[in-house]
Design a protein around this motif. Structure first.
Motif, PDB file in Angstrom:
ATOM      1  N   GLY A   1       1.469   9.217  -6.200  1.00  0.00           N
ATOM      2  CA  GLY A   1       2.362  10.647  -5.408  1.00  0.00           C
ATOM      3  C   GLY A   1       1.237  11.362  -3.849  1.00  0.00           C
ATOM      4  O   GLY A   1       0.595  12.116  -3.952  1.00  0.00           O
ATOM      5  N   LYS A   2       0.373  10.031  -3.193  1.00  0.00           N
ATOM      6  CA  LYS A   2      -0.541   9.837  -2.579  1.00  0.00           C
ATOM      7  C   LYS A   2       0.007   9.613  -1.060  1.00  0.00           C
ATOM      8  O   LYS A   2       0.878   9.048  -0.851  1.00  0.00           O
ATOM      9  CB  LYS A   2      -1.690   9.479  -2.788  1.00  0.00           C
ATOM     10  CG  LYS A   2      -2.310   9.668  -4.299  1.00  0.00           C
ATOM     11  CD  LYS A   2      -3.541   8.750  -4.732  1.00  0.00           C
ATOM     12  CE  LYS A   2      -3.753   9.500  -5.699  1.00  0.00           C
ATOM     13  NZ  LYS A   2      -5.236   8.704  -6.509  1.00  0.00           N
ATOM     14  N   PRO A   3      -0.943   9.821  -0.356  1.00  0.00           N
ATOM     15  CA  PRO A   3      -0.447   9.500   1.440  1.00  0.00           C
ATOM     16  C   PRO A   3      -0.659   8.283   0.769  1.00  0.00           C
ATOM     17  O   PRO A   3      -1.868   7.710   0.980  1.00  0.00           O
ATOM     18  CB  PRO A   3      -1.764  10.330   2.244  1.00  0.00           C
ATOM     19  CG  PRO A   3      -1.512  11.415   1.624  1.00  0.00           C
ATOM     20  CD  PRO A   3      -1.662  10.762   0.172  1.00  0.00           C
ATOM     21  N   THR A   4      -0.380   7.309   2.337  1.00  0.00           N
ATOM     22  CA  THR A   4      -0.439   5.625   1.894  1.00  0.00           C
ATOM     23  C   THR A   4      -1.664   6.119   2.732  1.00  0.00           C
ATOM     24  O   THR A   4      -2.506   5.974   4.080  1.00  0.00           O
ATOM     25  CB  THR A   4       0.316   5.263   2.787  1.00  0.00           C
ATOM     26  OG1 THR A   4       1.825   5.728   2.329  1.00  0.00           O
ATOM     27  CG2 THR A   4       0.308   3.506   2.803  1.00  0.00           C
TER      28      THR A   4
ATOM     29  N   ARG B   1      -7.999   7.235   2.370  1.00  0.00           N
ATOM     30  CA  ARG B   1      -8.055   7.658   3.626  1.00  0.00           C
ATOM     31  C   ARG B   1      -7.242   6.095   4.922  1.00  0.00           C
ATOM     32  O   ARG B   1      -6.633   6.177   5.110  1.00  0.00           O
ATOM     33  CB  ARG B   1      -8.453   8.377   4.825  1.00  0.00           C
ATOM     34  CG  ARG B   1      -9.097  10.003   3.973  1.00  0.00           C
ATOM     35  CD  ARG B   1      -9.435  11.181   5.464  1.00  0.00           C
ATOM     36  NE  ARG B   1     -10.744  10.286   5.025  1.00  0.00           N
ATOM     37  CZ  ARG B   1     -11.581  10.770   4.163  1.00  0.00           C
ATOM     38  NH1 ARG B   1     -11.460  11.976   3.801  1.00  0.00           N
ATOM     39  NH2 ARG B   1     -13.090  10.129   4.469  1.00  0.00           N
ATOM     40  N   SER B   2      -8.478   5.223   4.053  1.00  0.00           N
ATOM     41  CA  SER B   2      -8.533   3.952   4.452  1.00  0.00           C
ATOM     42  C   SER B   2      -9.404   3.224   3.376  1.00  0.00           C
ATOM     43  O   SER B   2      -9.978   3.002   2.081  1.00  0.00           O
ATOM     44  CB  SER B   2      -9.280   4.068   5.420  1.00  0.00           C
ATOM     45  OG  SER B   2     -10.575   4.355   5.199  1.00  0.00           O
ATOM     46  N   VAL B   3      -9.016   1.705   3.806  1.00  0.00           N
ATOM     47  CA  VAL B   3      -9.193   0.242   2.191  1.00  0.00           C
ATOM     48  C   VAL B   3      -9.912   0.050   3.734  1.00  0.00           C
ATOM     49  O   VAL B   3      -9.511  -0.517   4.157  1.00  0.00           O
ATOM     50  CB  VAL B   3      -8.158   0.043   1.979  1.00  0.00           C
ATOM     51  CG1 VAL B   3      -8.183  -1.381   1.504  1.00  0.00           C
ATOM     52  CG2 VAL B   3      -6.906   0.973   1.119  1.00  0.00           C
ATOM     53  N   SER B   4     -10.800  -0.214   2.809  1.00  0.00           N
ATOM     54  CA  SER B   4     -12.115  -0.952   3.771  1.00  0.00           C
ATOM     55  C   SER B   4     -12.607  -1.937   2.856  1.00  0.00           C
ATOM     56  O   SER B   4     -12.216  -2.657   2.434  1.00  0.00           O
ATOM     57  CB  SER B   4     -13.447  -0.514   4.271  1.00  0.00           C
ATOM     58  OG  SER B   4     -13.891   0.242   3.259  1.00  0.00           O
TER      59      SER B   4
ATOM     60  N   ALA C   1      -7.912  -1.961  -5.043  1.00  0.00           N
ATOM     61  CA  ALA C   1      -9.056  -0.960  -3.979  1.00  0.00           C
ATOM     62  C   ALA C   1      -7.591   0.984  -3.629  1.00  0.00           C
ATOM     63  O   ALA C   1      -8.904   1.686  -3.171  1.00  0.00           O
ATOM     64  CB  ALA C   1      -8.071  -1.969  -2.454  1.00  0.00           C
ATOM     65  N   SER C   2      -6.978   1.371  -3.477  1.00  0.00           N
ATOM     66  CA  SER C   2      -6.579   2.084  -3.827  1.00  0.00           C
ATOM     67  C   SER C   2      -6.898   3.028  -4.580  1.00  0.00           C
ATOM     68  O   SER C   2      -7.375   3.914  -4.434  1.00  0.00           O
ATOM     69  CB  SER C   2      -5.287   2.067  -3.554  1.00  0.00           C
ATOM     70  OG  SER C   2      -4.468   1.527  -3.466  1.00  0.00           O
ATOM     71  N   LEU C   3      -7.741   2.875  -5.921  1.00  0.00           N
ATOM     72  CA  LEU C   3      -8.505   3.501  -6.708  1.00  0.00           C
ATOM     73  C   LEU C   3      -9.922   3.666  -5.946  1.00  0.00           C
ATOM     74  O   LEU C   3      -9.909   5.222  -6.243  1.00  0.00           O
ATOM     75  CB  LEU C   3      -8.124   2.193  -7.884  1.00  0.00           C
ATOM     76  CG  LEU C   3      -6.783   2.756  -8.663  1.00  0.00           C
ATOM     77  CD1 LEU C   3      -6.789   1.843  -9.975  1.00  0.00           C
ATOM     78  CD2 LEU C   3      -6.312   4.307  -9.280  1.00  0.00           C
ATOM     79  N   MET C   4      -9.808   2.649  -5.448  1.00  0.00           N
ATOM     80  CA  MET C   4     -11.687   2.612  -5.143  1.00  0.00           C
ATOM     81  C   MET C   4     -11.780   3.496  -3.444  1.00  0.00           C
ATOM     82  O   MET C   4     -13.419   3.659  -4.120  1.00  0.00           O
ATOM     83  CB  MET C   4     -11.997   1.644  -5.168  1.00  0.00           C
ATOM     84  CG  MET C   4     -12.248   0.812  -6.318  1.00  0.00           C
ATOM     85  SD  MET C   4     -13.036  -0.944  -6.257  1.00  0.00           S
ATOM     86  CE  MET C   4     -14.869  -1.039  -5.723  1.00  0.00           C
ATOM     87  N   SER C   5     -10.634   3.548  -2.956  1.00  0.00           N
ATOM     88  CA  SER C   5     -10.941   4.363  -1.374  1.00  0.00           C
ATOM     89  C   SER C   5     -11.382   5.982  -1.701  1.00  0.00           C
ATOM     90  O   SER C   5     -10.810   6.639  -2.710  1.00  0.00           O
ATOM     91  CB  SER C   5      -9.917   3.366  -0.758  1.00  0.00           C
ATOM     92  OG  SER C   5      -8.967   4.421  -1.182  1.00  0.00           O
TER      93      SER C   5
ATOM     94  N   LEU D   1       0.676  -1.213  -0.178  1.00  0.00           N
ATOM     95  CA  LEU D   1       0.001  -0.113  -0.056  1.00  0.00           C
ATOM     96  C   LEU D   1       1.189   1.180   0.048  1.00  0.00           C
ATOM     97  O   LEU D   1       0.428   2.169  -0.682  1.00  0.00           O
ATOM     98  CB  LEU D   1      -0.642   0.120   1.429  1.00  0.00           C
ATOM     99  CG  LEU D   1      -2.148  -1.109   1.198  1.00  0.00           C
ATOM    100  CD1 LEU D   1      -3.099  -0.553   2.258  1.00  0.00           C
ATOM    101  CD2 LEU D   1      -3.032   0.067  -0.198  1.00  0.00           C
ATOM    102  N   ALA D   2       2.048   1.178   0.908  1.00  0.00           N
ATOM    103  CA  ALA D   2       2.909   2.361   1.343  1.00  0.00           C
ATOM    104  C   ALA D   2       3.442   2.761  -0.365  1.00  0.00           C
ATOM    105  O   ALA D   2       3.781   3.356  -0.864  1.00  0.00           O
ATOM    106  CB  ALA D   2       3.777   2.392   1.619  1.00  0.00           C
ATOM    107  N   GLU D   3       3.695   1.274  -0.986  1.00  0.00           N
ATOM    108  CA  GLU D   3       4.493   1.814  -2.760  1.00  0.00           C
ATOM    109  C   GLU D   3       4.120   2.055  -3.627  1.00  0.00           C
ATOM    110  O   GLU D   3       3.596   2.860  -3.945  1.00  0.00           O
ATOM    111  CB  GLU D   3       5.151   0.172  -2.845  1.00  0.00           C
ATOM    112  CG  GLU D   3       5.887   0.300  -3.764  1.00  0.00           C
ATOM    113  CD  GLU D   3       6.432  -1.555  -4.940  1.00  0.00           C
ATOM    114  OE1 GLU D   3       6.863  -1.850  -5.737  1.00  0.00           O
ATOM    115  OE2 GLU D   3       5.838  -2.365  -4.024  1.00  0.00           O
ATOM    116  N   ILE D   4       2.468   1.354  -3.225  1.00  0.00           N
ATOM    117  CA  ILE D   4       1.369   1.905  -4.275  1.00  0.00           C
ATOM    118  C   ILE D   4       1.154   3.434  -4.701  1.00  0.00           C
ATOM    119  O   ILE D   4       0.958   4.247  -5.002  1.00  0.00           O
ATOM    120  CB  ILE D   4       0.045   1.097  -4.379  1.00  0.00           C
ATOM    121  CG1 ILE D   4       0.675  -0.313  -4.928  1.00  0.00           C
ATOM    122  CG2 ILE D   4      -0.759   1.978  -4.841  1.00  0.00           C
ATOM    123  CD1 ILE D   4      -0.573  -1.183  -3.756  1.00  0.00           C
ATOM    124  N   ALA D   5       1.166   4.125  -3.141  1.00  0.00           N
ATOM    125  CA  ALA D   5       0.877   5.313  -2.773  1.00  0.00           C
ATOM    126  C   ALA D   5       2.018   6.034  -3.036  1.00  0.00           C
ATOM    127  O   ALA D   5       2.005   7.394  -3.785  1.00  0.00           O
ATOM    128  CB  ALA D   5      -0.025   5.768  -1.160  1.00  0.00           C
TER     129      ALA D   5
END
Length: 448
Positions: A325-328, A365-368, A358-362, A317-321
């Motif tokens: 260029g986005k917060p993790t 701030r959080s992944v649910s 999930a990162s694209l759809m979140s 998740l940190a690598e994807i963010a």
């Protein structure tokens, strides 16, 4: 010694703690700037591209959380933030994690543990010590083996199912050798026999139609470093003979050439197949098998090392963010439970794919739980981890229940409200409060 291409930004008013941290940073060879107030740090953060920020929540002028939120409102991307907090500030720290902060540490903290966190964040592509490949006993045993193999030139065969991270282990071994020479990888199963030969050994100008110039193959490119041959079990038999000759003679001949070119490489091979069976069936040469299999490392599938799932998920998740260029984003408790409950037949590759989606759809701030998997998501049960505040846990359960009900009734709001025993207005209010967005669910549109 740990080195980073950019500085660390330390924001700490306490002189004793600040001096202790900066002394350790200097010992580790870390470049840093130490700021004692939030105002000065704000100016520096707008002017410099820091690798990461370590900030106390309690500062003399503005709080660390106010500083973070101010930067978040003004900038599209921020470096990773680690917050230093006392026990009284834990609720603030958790809230900051939900807003995109990377991590927090509680006073008093272990400096060695902090250095491990800094190393992982400042050098996300490099192995960074014990536990980098996983926390499970199996992966720790592999890490210990890699440390012993680093001083040897023995060929290594890495086996395991597709997607378990075989190339990651190969890169870790290359990193441990301390070599400044390259790590070169090639997938033997992705190329035809003729293309594979040219890829491995290179070719001379005019060797075949389209060979407009001389090109070095991966053996030459990896000279002095590491050559990683992935999916070697898929290599055609004719190429197996040529590979064996190159390994025996420690030299290659380019396609269309005649000159023997000496090469000095560390060879690491990988396969998802059982090579002993392919040797028995005659599909893989026995002499080549023993040549490449001086030491075999088996990487267990993810379902056999559940304790690795959440650390790997957070790292991904940190690598994807970072790449976006986005917060993790953080993982909700129900999302963590779903990750641990799923068998992951595609291993880390499937996990990364799920997290990217999930990162694209979140909401950022959080992944649910409900956006982590394609519908239907794994059902929650009584074994769900309830770590964290009771309020957060109950809100997440309520959110998951409403989303599943909406799915059941094809997002027909009135029907869903009737089923839940609440009014349509009340349902809309809960959806806003819990950040339930039908746009984040593909193909879902409200039916009045």
């Amino acid at each position: 010694m740990l080195t980073t291409p950019r500085k660390i930004c330390l924001i700490e008013d306490d002189a004793l703690m600040g001096e202790s941290l900066t002394d350790r940073f200097e010992l580790e060879g870390l470049a840093f700037d130490w700021h004692r107030t939030g105002a000065i740090a704000l100016t520096a953060l707008r002017q410099h591209d820091y690798a990461l920020v370590i900030s106390d929540i309690r500062l003399p002028d503005i709080s660390g959380d106010a500083l973070f939120e101010q930067l978040l409102a003004q900038q599209h991307s921020l470096p990773p933030f680690i917050f230093i907090t006392g026990h009284g500030d834990l609720e603030t720290a958790v809230r900051l994690l939900k807003k995109g902060a990377q991590d927090y540490i509680t006073k008093p903290f272990d400096l060695d543990a902090l250095i491990d966190k800094i190393q992982a964040m400042a050098n996300p592509d490099a192995p960074s010590g014990p536990g980098e490949l996983g926390q499970s006993p199996a992966m720790r045993q592999i890490e210990a083996m890699l440390n012993r193999l680093a001083s040897s030139a023995a060929s290594v065969l890495i086996t395991g199912e597709s997607g378990v991270g075989k190339e990651r282990v190969a890169k870790a071994l290359h990193h441990l050798t301390g070599s400044t020479c390259p790590f070169i990888a090639v997938n033997c199963g992705a190329l035809t026999e003729s293309l594979l030969e040219a890829e491995l050994f290179g070719y001379e100008k005019g060797a075949f139609t389209g060979a407009a110039r001389t090109k070095k193959g991966v053996f030459e490119q990896a000279d002095g470093g590491t050559l990683f041959l992935d999916e070697i079990g898929d290599m055609p038999q004719a190429m197996q003979v040529k590979l064996l000759r190159a390994l025996q003679e420690r030299s290659i001949v380019r396609v269309g050439g005649e000159t023997q070119i000496p090469v000095n490489i560390r060879l690491i091979c990988a396969t998802h197949q059982t090579l002993q069976e392919r040797v028995a069936s005659g599909d893989f040469r026995e002499d080549l098998y023993y040549r490449i299999n001086v030491v075999e490392l088996r990487i267990p599938p993810l379902r056999e090392r559940r304790e690795d799932i959440l650390p790997i998920a957070r790292h991904l998740l940190a690598e994807i963010a970072r790449l976006a260029g986005k917060p993790t984003p953080s993982l909700t408790h129900s999302a963590e439970h779903a990750l641990l409950s799923y068998p992951w037949p595609g291993n880390i590759r499937e996990l990364k794919n799920a997290l990217e989606r999930a990162s694209l759809m979140s909401d950022g701030r959080s992944v649910s739980h409900d956006i982590l998997f394609e519908r239907p998501a794994p059902q929650l049960d009584s074994t769900q981890d309830v770590a964290g505040s009771l309020r957060d846990y109950l809100l997440e359960c309520e959110r998951d229940f409403i989303v599943r009900t909406l799915d059941k009734f094809q997002w027909q709001i009135q029907t869903c409200a009737d089923s839940l025993g609440i009014s349509r207005k009340n349902l809309w209010e809960k959806m806003r409060k819990l950040e339930i967005d039908r746009e984040a669910s593909p193909g879902k549109t409200e039916t009045p």
